[in-house]
Design an enzyme around this catalytic site. Sequence first.
Site, PDB file in Angstrom:
ATOM      1  N   CYS A 107       0.498  -1.650   0.218  1.00  0.00           N
ATOM      2  CA  CYS A 107       0.285   0.336   0.313  1.00  0.00           C
ATOM      3  C   CYS A 107       0.582   1.155  -0.242  1.00  0.00           C
ATOM      4  CB  CYS A 107      -1.504   0.063   1.055  1.00  0.00           C
ATOM      5  SG  CYS A 107      -2.426   1.198   0.747  1.00  0.00           S
ATOM      6  N   HIS A 209      -3.804  -4.865   0.470  1.00  0.00           N
ATOM      7  CA  HIS A 209      -2.986  -5.516   1.520  1.00  0.00           C
ATOM      8  C   HIS A 209      -3.784  -6.616   1.095  1.00  0.00           C
ATOM      9  CE1 HIS A 209      -2.892  -1.426   4.146  1.00  0.00           C
ATOM     10  NE2 HIS A 209      -3.325  -1.321   3.000  1.00  0.00           N
ATOM     11  N   GLU A 211      -2.181  -8.792   3.475  1.00  0.00           N
ATOM     12  CA  GLU A 211      -2.723  -9.592   4.650  1.00  0.00           C
ATOM     13  C   GLU A 211      -3.770  -9.650   4.704  1.00  0.00           C
ATOM     14  OE1 GLU A 211      -1.408  -6.471   4.089  1.00  0.00           O
ATOM     15  OE2 GLU A 211      -1.856  -5.414   5.626  1.00  0.00           O
TER      16      GLU A 211
END
Length: 233
Positions: A107, A209, A211
């Site tokens: 990001c 993102h 994760e």
Amino acid sequence: MAAPRIGVTCDLERGRERAFLRATYLQAITAAGGLPLLLPPVKPELAAGYLAIIDGLLLTGGGDIEPSFFNARPQAGLYKVLPERDAFELALTRAALAAGKPVLAICRGVQVLNVAAGGNLYQDIKTEVPGALEHNQAGPREQPSHDIKVIPGTRLAGILGAAARVNSLHHQAVRRVGKGLRVSAVAPDGLIEALEGDGEVVVIGVQWHPEDLYGHDRRQKYLFEYFVEQFLG
Ligand code: MN
């Protein structure tokens, strides 16, 4: 072999009382077999000291980069600018690239990577790219909101395949790509969604993102495994 030491950058509260990080980044690194080390934003002169004790670098999300770092004047829509975080992370990233240490950038991280390599940014997609998709999704960050096309032949294509659906929590984007980097994924509106190094060293930057996308797409977890496992030979 000992777990690879992955330096993970931190955010700063606006009032600078606390350095902090969303723990999903740390969970992603430990789940992949890495040892995360938090790197707080300190003066840029200390970046080399951190670089010496890490195997790889993870650049995390956060606010906008102060436009003077890419020779631009501030435009409307800038959000949470913390020049001291920028200065530290840019010094750290330039040192990592110069030393040939692997970098994973997420990001804001892909924007830091690009600026560190001499590239620049759209400061606000809505203002500067009329007709672009909504890249600041309203839904939960664990849910994807737009497609990406992965460029064939890139390192990222070997990890994700030809396409994916990703979350999108950004209002800025890579504009001119920096030296030594190439585009590895784009959104349907043409905006750049991923960059990678054009050499042997693993340098990967993604605008989404990963994760937060495990539940949706196992390949997003593989991105962290790919990054950590390179050190295990
Ligand atoms: Mn996006």
